[in-house]
Design an enzyme around this catalytic site. Structure first.
Site, PDB file in Angstrom:
ATOM      1  N   CYS A   2       8.240   8.085  12.727  1.00  0.00           N
ATOM      2  CA  CYS A   2       9.380   8.959  12.980  1.00  0.00           C
ATOM      3  C   CYS A   2      10.557   8.081  13.368  1.00  0.00           C
ATOM      4  O   CYS A   2      10.392   6.907  13.638  1.00  0.00           O
ATOM      5  CB  CYS A   2       9.087   9.906  14.149  1.00  0.00           C
ATOM      6  N   ARG A  34      12.791   7.303   7.898  1.00  0.00           N
ATOM      7  CA  ARG A  34      11.502   7.202   8.601  1.00  0.00           C
ATOM      8  C   ARG A  34      10.746   8.528   8.627  1.00  0.00           C
ATOM      9  O   ARG A  34       9.577   8.572   9.047  1.00  0.00           O
ATOM     10  CB  ARG A  34      11.730   6.729  10.044  1.00  0.00           C
ATOM     11  N   TRP A  83       8.171  12.665  11.087  1.00  0.00           N
ATOM     12  CA  TRP A  83       7.248  12.564   9.965  1.00  0.00           C
ATOM     13  C   TRP A  83       5.898  13.025  10.525  1.00  0.00           C
ATOM     14  O   TRP A  83       5.271  12.330  11.305  1.00  0.00           O
ATOM     15  CB  TRP A  83       7.178  11.126   9.470  1.00  0.00           C
ATOM     16  N   ASN A 109       7.137   8.680  18.633  1.00  0.00           N
ATOM     17  CA  ASN A 109       6.755   8.177  17.314  1.00  0.00           C
ATOM     18  C   ASN A 109       5.390   7.533  17.483  1.00  0.00           C
ATOM     19  O   ASN A 109       5.215   6.709  18.381  1.00  0.00           O
ATOM     20  CB  ASN A 109       7.795   7.138  16.859  1.00  0.00           C
ATOM     21  N   GLY A 110       4.426   7.891  16.641  1.00  0.00           N
ATOM     22  CA  GLY A 110       3.102   7.273  16.734  1.00  0.00           C
ATOM     23  C   GLY A 110       2.014   8.325  16.798  1.00  0.00           C
ATOM     24  O   GLY A 110       2.248   9.496  16.492  1.00  0.00           O
ATOM     25  N   GLU A 493      -2.510  -1.859 -12.027  1.00  0.00           N
ATOM     26  CA  GLU A 493      -1.399  -1.534 -11.124  1.00  0.00           C
ATOM     27  C   GLU A 493      -0.254  -2.548 -11.279  1.00  0.00           C
ATOM     28  O   GLU A 493       0.918  -2.169 -11.294  1.00  0.00           O
ATOM     29  CB  GLU A 493      -1.922  -1.495  -9.676  1.00  0.00           C
ATOM     30  N   LYS A 497       3.542  -1.460 -12.349  1.00  0.00           N
ATOM     31  CA  LYS A 497       4.737  -1.783 -11.546  1.00  0.00           C
ATOM     32  C   LYS A 497       5.794  -2.442 -12.424  1.00  0.00           C
ATOM     33  O   LYS A 497       6.974  -2.131 -12.325  1.00  0.00           O
ATOM     34  CB  LYS A 497       4.399  -2.730 -10.383  1.00  0.00           C
ATOM     35  N   GLU A 500       7.400   0.127 -14.976  1.00  0.00           N
ATOM     36  CA  GLU A 500       8.311   1.147 -14.440  1.00  0.00           C
ATOM     37  C   GLU A 500       9.567   0.550 -13.803  1.00  0.00           C
ATOM     38  O   GLU A 500      10.606   1.182 -13.803  1.00  0.00           O
ATOM     39  CB  GLU A 500       7.599   2.106 -13.482  1.00  0.00           C
ATOM     40  N   HIS A 516     -12.740  -8.999 -26.954  1.00  0.00           N
ATOM     41  CA  HIS A 516     -12.992  -7.867 -27.860  1.00  0.00           C
ATOM     42  C   HIS A 516     -11.707  -7.371 -28.516  1.00  0.00           C
ATOM     43  O   HIS A 516     -11.699  -6.284 -29.077  1.00  0.00           O
ATOM     44  CB  HIS A 516     -13.666  -6.728 -27.098  1.00  0.00           C
ATOM     45  N   LYS A 619      10.119  10.734  -7.925  1.00  0.00           N
ATOM     46  CA  LYS A 619       9.136  10.377  -6.894  1.00  0.00           C
ATOM     47  C   LYS A 619       7.960  11.344  -6.890  1.00  0.00           C
ATOM     48  O   LYS A 619       6.822  10.945  -6.743  1.00  0.00           O
ATOM     49  CB  LYS A 619       9.814  10.332  -5.522  1.00  0.00           C
TER      50      LYS A 619
HETATM   51  C1  F6R Z   1       3.812   4.577  -9.670  1.00  0.00           C
HETATM   52  C2  F6R Z   1       3.791   5.866  -9.015  1.00  0.00           C
HETATM   53  C3  F6R Z   1       3.147   7.005  -9.702  1.00  0.00           C
HETATM   54  C4  F6R Z   1       2.400   7.902  -8.694  1.00  0.00           C
HETATM   55  C5  F6R Z   1       1.875   9.164  -9.409  1.00  0.00           C
HETATM   56  C6  F6R Z   1       1.106  10.046  -8.461  1.00  0.00           C
HETATM   57  O1  F6R Z   1       4.449   3.600  -8.899  1.00  0.00           O
HETATM   58  O2  F6R Z   1       4.329   6.028  -7.941  1.00  0.00           O
HETATM   59  O3  F6R Z   1       2.298   6.579 -10.724  1.00  0.00           O
HETATM   60  O4  F6R Z   1       1.362   7.169  -8.125  1.00  0.00           O
HETATM   61  O5  F6R Z   1       2.953   9.895  -9.949  1.00  0.00           O
HETATM   62  O6  F6R Z   1       1.912  10.486  -7.411  1.00  0.00           O
HETATM   63  P1  F6R Z   1       1.272  11.082  -6.103  1.00  0.00           P
HETATM   64  O7  F6R Z   1       0.504   9.994  -5.436  1.00  0.00           O
HETATM   65  O8  F6R Z   1       2.435  11.547  -5.281  1.00  0.00           O
HETATM   66  O9  F6R Z   1       0.389  12.211  -6.533  1.00  0.00           O
END
Ligand code: F6R
Length: 624
Positions: A2, A34, A83, A109-110, A493, A497, A500, A516, A619
């Protein structure tokens, strides 16, 4: 996680350029990164009245409330942006929490780990609670100590000896206009020094508009600020000299904790995110306890299959989990992309445990898969970072990661904390079903506890090497990632990264698959990242991956190897080695992922791209 602000000023209101509400709301705006589930303030007026306002939702909701119901102008106050951890994101659970008949206000916070036992005692003493939060327990405990001592600083000191867990606490009392008292353990707090005014904040962003002079507060220290004094004491009550420093940040980057991007900041948040996800999981007898696990133990004992459902990065966390859960629990475990799961007509029934992993808790594909699994009679556990979101609400149980809000679109700290939460789930099932002895579980948890410090040393010792590598390779057009065993999802992963963030073609492969087909892609100068398993893992895997390095090098590849410190075998074959601290085989992804995150971030930055908001992405993906 938070955001916290405290303020006191001795400037008479008639001459003041800003009031407590101005400073608190400005500070909260900068700290909103935060957490933004709810926000609230409390002020103490010059004639000794305490007034508080709080509201669920973003800070703008609180601002509207303050416009409709203003507080009396004052020069003492505390503010909080939340949060949620204990108790949903509602008006009632928003901070501040009041005690002592509404004369004392506390923000926090915590996570207070022993809040349940303290609450029981306070209830027995006749204290009435209005919220579900652990913070309200701290408020009543502080009020009790204040009544006993008549001294708010001493009461705070005693309170810190009674609380377990992580906390930053700030308190104001109607008896004490011109005073804010605070304490911290395992949660951040800094002091800002002004002229006739002083500040407190979760970080310097809280007061950067007013002062560049700051003082650090050490672990378990209590601080009392007035307009002209700052007094710090340790837990024994002895005075402490705080370490002062000057802030040289650009206010524009202040919300990012001084980092150039949220992603950079969130990569650096990872030691704390892992530590917080591990916090408070053991009982006094050394047994792993997952309080949130509200599924009957007899059901968990009878399951014969686990299906992990998730999307994107969260699905890769699930793939790492599969290696650990199958090894520790001997339960067949599948990992399926949530959007494929439902349409495949999967064999799921009352004996299936479905684990839905989601940072946001709002990913529509995963929500639909959860609904489908429950319709088939399966029990669903959500592993989620967002308190009160749809996926945990619709699941039978929820295990929360405590990574704090993740603002950058590309997931970093959520990924590591999802892996940690999966490990905790695996160990819990192994304990419950008798697959592992308590001491065996203790050993793995012991290794997990060391991970935050190892991530930190990786960031301290190797970040510059990776930044330099990314800048040198900024014109690369294609990158391959190879890994085996738990290194395979790490390769996937790493590639995601880079795709994207840097819009570069990147692919992750299981290293054994190379021969293969994918080996045909290797040509002079092809950049290949290879994640090498440690030598103490599965027989021969280390040597097999070293052979893969030789195979790609022989065909002209630029082979960047990620290996465990001390693994000098790799040096003769690699173009360059990035070493990560040694850990247990199954825990390695918590370290090997980090250089790949930094590489993708820096390569995108070097190309002039916006790493926090890459093109075409959102997001949380709330459509199917
Ligand atoms: C990649 C990324 C996405 C999410 C995916 C699932 O960096 O952020 O691939 O991991 O859209 O999102 P959540 O975890 O919010 O269900």
């Amino acid at each position: 996680m938070c955001g916290i602000v405290g303020y006191v000023s001795g400037v008479p209101l008639a001459n003041a350029q800003h009031t407590a509400v101005d400073v608190l709301m400005g500070g909260l705006k900068r700290l909103e990164y935060r957490g933004y589930d709810s926000a609230g303030i409390a002020v103490v007026t010059e004639d000794g009245a305490l007034e508080s306002r709080k509201k669920a939702g973003k800070l703008s909701n609180l601002a509207e409330l303050l416009e409709a119901q203003p507080v009396t102008a004052s020069q003492t106050g505390i503010g909080h942006t939340r949060w949620a951890t204990h108790g949903g994101p509602t008006d009632v659970n928003a901070h501040p929490h009041l005690a002592d008949g509404g004369k004392l206000a506390v923000i926090h916070n915590g996570i207070i780990e022993n809040f349940a036992s303290l609450k029981e005692r306070l209830l027995a003493e006749g204290v009435e609670f209005t919220s579900e939060t652990d913070t309200e327990v701290a408020a009543h405990q502080l009020a009790k100590n204040y009544r006993a001592t008549g001294d708010l600083t001493e009461a705070m000191r005693i309170t810190t000896t009674q609380l377990e867990g992580a906390f930053t606490l700030l308190a104001v009392h109607a008896d004490l206009p011109g005073t804010v008292v605070a304490a911290r353990r395992n949660s951040p707090l800094v002091i800002g020094l002004g002229e006739g005014e002083n500040f407190l904040g979760s970080d310097v962003a809280a007061f950067i508009d007013y002062t560049r002079s700051a003082v650090e507060i050490g672990q378990d220290e209590v601080v009392t600020i007035t307009p002209d004094s700052v007094a710090i004491i340790d837990q024994s009550g002895a005075p402490v000299e705080g370490e002062s420093f000057e802030i040289d940040w650009d206010p524009a980057t202040a919300e990012k904790g001084g980092f150039a991007s949220f992603m950079d900041k969130e990569i650096h948040d990872q030691p704390q995110a892992v530590a917080d996800t591990l916090l408070g999981r053991m009982d006094t007898e050394g047994r792993l306890t997952l309080d949130e696990m509200r599924i009957d133990e007899s059901i968990l004992k009878s399951i014969d299959k686990i299906v992990v459902i998730a999307c994107g990065t969260a699905a890769y966390a699930g793939q790492v989990a599969r290696y650990a859960i199958e090894h520790w629990c001997r339960i067949p475990t599948e990992v399926e992309l949530a959007h494929e799961f439902r349409y495949r007509d999967p064999v799921v029934n009352e004996k299936t445990l479905v684990v839905a992993i989601s940072q946001s808790g709002e990913t529509m594909d995963t929500i639909m898969a959860v609904r489908h699994a429950r319709q088939q009679g399966a029990k669903v556990i959500a592993i989620c970072n967002t308190f009160g979101s749809t996926i945990p609400r619709e699941s039978d149980a929820a295990l929360y990661t405590h990574a704090g809000p993740e603002i950058a679109v590309a997931s970093t700290k959520a990924f590591l904390s999802q892996i940690v939460a999966c490990y905790l789930l695996g160990l819990y099932l192994a304990q419950l079903r008798g697959n592992k002895y308590r001491d065996e579980i203790g050993l793995i948890l012991g290794e997990l506890q060391k991970i935050p410090a190892k991530i930190q040393s990786l960031l301290d010792d190797h970040k510059d090497q990776v930044l330099d590598l990314a800048r040198r390779l900024k014109d690369t057009e294609s990158v391959l990632y190879l890994g085996r065993h738990v290194g395979f999802p790490v390769a996937l992963e790493g590639a995601l990264k880079l795709k994207e963030l840097a819009y570069i073609h990147a692919e992750g492969f299981a290293a054994g698959e190379l021969k293969h087909g994918p080996i045909a892609l290797i040509d002079e100068g092809q950049l290949v990242f290879i994640i090498v398993p440690n030598r103490s893992g599965r027989d021969n895997l280390h040597d097999k991956v070293i052979s893969n390095i030789q195979e790609v090098r022989a065909r002209g590849a630029n082979a960047i190897v990620i290996a465990e410190e001390g693994d000098t075998d790799v040096e003769q074959f690699a173009s360059e080695v990035i070493y990560v601290p040694a850990t247990a085989t199954l825990l390695a992804p918590l370290l090997t992922t980090v250089p790949l995150q930094i590489f993708a971030m820096e390569l995108a930055t070097a190309k002039g791209l916006d790493v926090d908001q890459p093109r075409n992405l959102a997001k949380s993906v709330t459509v199917e």
